[in-house]
Design a protein around this motif. Structure first.
Motif, PDB file in Angstrom:
ATOM      1  N   UNK A 102       0.843  -1.202   0.000  1.00 25.80           N
ATOM      2  CA  UNK A 102       0.000   0.000   0.000  1.00 25.80           C
ATOM      3  C   UNK A 102       0.875   1.247   0.000  1.00 25.80           C
ATOM      4  N   UNK A 103       0.553   2.210  -0.822  1.00 29.01           N
ATOM      5  CA  UNK A 103       1.354   3.440  -0.841  1.00 29.01           C
ATOM      6  C   UNK A 103       1.174   4.223   0.449  1.00 29.01           C
ATOM      7  N   UNK A 104       2.248   4.857   0.870  1.00 34.39           N
ATOM      8  CA  UNK A 104       2.208   5.632   2.108  1.00 34.39           C
ATOM      9  C   UNK A 104       1.840   7.074   1.775  1.00 34.39           C
ATOM     10  N   UNK A 105       0.551   7.309   1.543  1.00 36.42           N
ATOM     11  CA  UNK A 105       0.059   8.647   1.221  1.00 36.42           C
ATOM     12  C   UNK A 105      -0.538   9.261   2.478  1.00 36.42           C
ATOM     13  N   UNK A 106      -0.076  10.439   2.816  1.00 31.96           N
ATOM     14  CA  UNK A 106      -0.592  11.137   3.995  1.00 31.96           C
ATOM     15  C   UNK A 106      -1.269  12.429   3.553  1.00 31.96           C
ATOM     16  N   UNK A 107      -1.967  13.040   4.498  1.00 32.17           N
ATOM     17  CA  UNK A 107      -2.621  14.316   4.221  1.00 32.17           C
ATOM     18  C   UNK A 107      -2.518  15.165   5.478  1.00 32.17           C
ATOM     19  N   UNK A 108      -2.214  16.458   5.360  1.00 34.88           N
ATOM     20  CA  UNK A 108      -2.025  17.291   6.547  1.00 34.88           C
ATOM     21  C   UNK A 108      -3.239  17.249   7.488  1.00 34.88           C
ATOM     22  N   UNK A 109      -2.982  16.880   8.731  1.00 37.97           N
ATOM     23  CA  UNK A 109      -4.034  16.849   9.743  1.00 37.97           C
ATOM     24  C   UNK A 109      -4.816  15.565   9.808  1.00 37.97           C
ATOM     25  N   UNK A 110      -4.665  14.692   8.802  1.00 40.89           N
ATOM     26  CA  UNK A 110      -5.422  13.435   8.809  1.00 40.89           C
ATOM     27  C   UNK A 110      -4.837  12.478   9.838  1.00 40.89           C
ATOM     28  N   UNK A 111      -5.711  11.828  10.582  1.00 38.47           N
ATOM     29  CA  UNK A 111      -5.290  10.873  11.611  1.00 38.47           C
ATOM     30  C   UNK A 111      -6.242   9.696  11.596  1.00 38.47           C
ATOM     31  N   UNK A 112      -5.686   8.516  11.427  1.00 38.28           N
ATOM     32  CA  UNK A 112      -6.500   7.316  11.425  1.00 38.28           C
ATOM     33  C   UNK A 112      -7.054   7.058  12.826  1.00 38.28           C
ATOM     34  N   UNK A 113      -8.135   6.291  12.944  1.00 38.39           N
ATOM     35  CA  UNK A 113      -8.779   6.087  14.253  1.00 38.39           C
ATOM     36  C   UNK A 113      -7.837   5.496  15.292  1.00 38.39           C
ATOM     37  N   UNK A 114      -8.140   5.807  16.544  1.00 34.21           N
ATOM     38  CA  UNK A 114      -7.369   5.246  17.658  1.00 34.21           C
ATOM     39  C   UNK A 114      -7.728   3.790  17.910  1.00 34.21           C
ATOM     40  N   UNK A 115      -8.978   3.425  17.582  1.00 37.93           N
ATOM     41  CA  UNK A 115      -9.437   2.050  17.824  1.00 37.93           C
ATOM     42  C   UNK A 115     -10.403   1.644  16.706  1.00 37.93           C
ATOM     43  N   UNK A 116     -10.409   0.348  16.408  1.00 41.14           N
ATOM     44  CA  UNK A 116     -11.370  -0.199  15.452  1.00 41.14           C
ATOM     45  C   UNK A 116     -12.024  -1.425  16.068  1.00 41.14           C
ATOM     46  N   UNK A 117     -13.256  -1.664  15.698  1.00 44.60           N
ATOM     47  CA  UNK A 117     -13.988  -2.837  16.169  1.00 44.60           C
ATOM     48  C   UNK A 117     -15.089  -3.126  15.163  1.00 44.60           C
ATOM     49  N   UNK A 118     -15.879  -4.158  15.424  1.00 45.01           N
ATOM     50  CA  UNK A 118     -17.003  -4.457  14.550  1.00 45.01           C
ATOM     51  C   UNK A 118     -18.239  -4.753  15.382  1.00 45.01           C
ATOM     52  N   UNK A 119     -19.396  -4.554  14.774  1.00 48.33           N
ATOM     53  CA  UNK A 119     -20.685  -4.769  15.418  1.00 48.33           C
ATOM     54  C   UNK A 119     -21.515  -5.658  14.506  1.00 48.33           C
ATOM     55  N   UNK A 120     -22.202  -6.638  15.099  1.00 43.16           N
ATOM     56  CA  UNK A 120     -23.130  -7.473  14.347  1.00 43.16           C
ATOM     57  C   UNK A 120     -24.490  -6.789  14.347  1.00 43.16           C
ATOM     58  N   UNK A 121     -24.928  -6.340  13.179  1.00 40.71           N
ATOM     59  CA  UNK A 121     -26.225  -5.672  13.046  1.00 40.71           C
ATOM     60  C   UNK A 121     -27.169  -6.598  12.284  1.00 40.71           C
ATOM     61  N   UNK A 122     -27.895  -7.414  13.016  1.00 36.43           N
ATOM     62  CA  UNK A 122     -28.856  -8.343  12.400  1.00 36.43           C
ATOM     63  C   UNK A 122     -28.178  -9.211  11.337  1.00 36.43           C
TER      64      UNK A 122
END
Length: 302
Positions: free
Chosen positions: A1-21
């Protein structure tokens, strides 16, 4: 994956998943887990990664920002069918997995209109609602008796088109291209956003296959494919809101927008509601002016 950044962009601190029906929904969080929760809801054909600049500003302002990819979008699971009701159920599943107490809500475009329904259904769970250009455009309501024949004909045509589309779903795939190709395609929907930002979005919302990059969004989804729903139906929901309300709207029309105009919306604002107009701004207000929008949200919720 290319390492493309953007000024001020920050990926989430945490990720998870939810079962929705039975559908797996990808959920993302910015900010301290003990901070008060804020649901951040993206629009149609978007994904939570479009908040990578905006969400951290809210998190740094003291909120636990929780967003998710709608079913069929981003890294959430694709579904057999899509509807407005299904998106509402997914939102309620994310809310239930986040807290059993009150939340703040910020929604953009389809996400903002969807949250009108949620705020109307559970106002006791909402401390404040910010709608970023997801307010309905008030339109004439046809006399059902007078136009019944036209309406039934329209329904038949739409159903035929939908069934034809469903017959071909097993054949549908997203068109591949280079990273730059996908950014240019996205630029047709987001003409006021920079190529640097659009290329950054490709690395989050698309995947790289053997034949090139392609958006992760389910190819069976179509614009306006919300099921038996019309955005004009939300006008009454807007006027009858009982939660604190802040709306934001731009003045430059874009294809992804709802066609609403500030002067038409003002008579339908809920009691005590407030509308901020961003001059010379398009549909993606929080991306064009993230700091200004974040400051307004933080001040309003405080």
């Amino acid at each position: 994956m290319p390492n493309i950044t953007y000024p001020g962009a920050r990926r989430p601190d945490r990720t998870r998943s939810v079962d929705a029906c039975g559908v797996r929904i990808a959920v993302y969080e910015w900010g301290a887990p003990e901070s008060p929760p804020l649901l951040l809801v993206h629009g149609g054909f978007d994904f939570a990664g479009t908040f990578d600049v905006f969400a951290p500003m809210l998190a740094d302002g003291g909120w636990r920002v929780v967003s998710w990819d709608h079913r069929g979008h981003g890294d959430s699971e694709h579904a057999a069918l899509y509807s407005w009701s299904a998106d509402m159920r997914d939102a309620m599943a994310v809310l239930a997995s986040t807290t059993d107490g009150p939340v703040a809500i910020v929604g953009h475009s389809k996400g903002g209109n969807l949250m009108l329904s949620v705020c109307g259904a559970i106002p006791e769970r909402v401390v404040g609602f910010v709608n970023i250009d997801g307010m309905p455009s008030p339109g004439p309501h046809p006399d059902m008796a007078e136009h019944e024949a036209d309406i039934l004909a329209m329904q038949a045509d739409r159903m035929t088109s939908w069934l034809d589309h469903r017959r071909r779903t097993h054949e549908l795939v997203r068109k591949p291209g280079t990273l730059e190709d996908l950014a240019r395609r996205r630029g047709r929907m987001n003409p006021l956003l920079s190529q640097e930002w659009l290329q950054y979005l490709v690395t989050i919302g698309a995947r790289k296959d053997a034949d090139g990059w392609r958006w992760k969004i389910d190819p069976t989804l179509r614009f306006g494919g919300f099921g038996p729903w019309r955005h004009q139906w939300s006008v009454r929901q807007l006027a009858e809101l009982t939660v604190p309300f802040l709306g934001m709207i731009g003045t430059i029309h874009e294809d992804m927008g709802w066609g609403a105009v500030a002067d038409d919306l003002r008579p339908h604002l809920p009691t005590g509601g407030r509308l901020e107009v961003f001059e010379d701004t398009g549909h993606f207000i929080h991306i064009e002016h993230p700091r200004r929008v974040a400051d307004l949200v933080l001040e309003f919720l405080t």
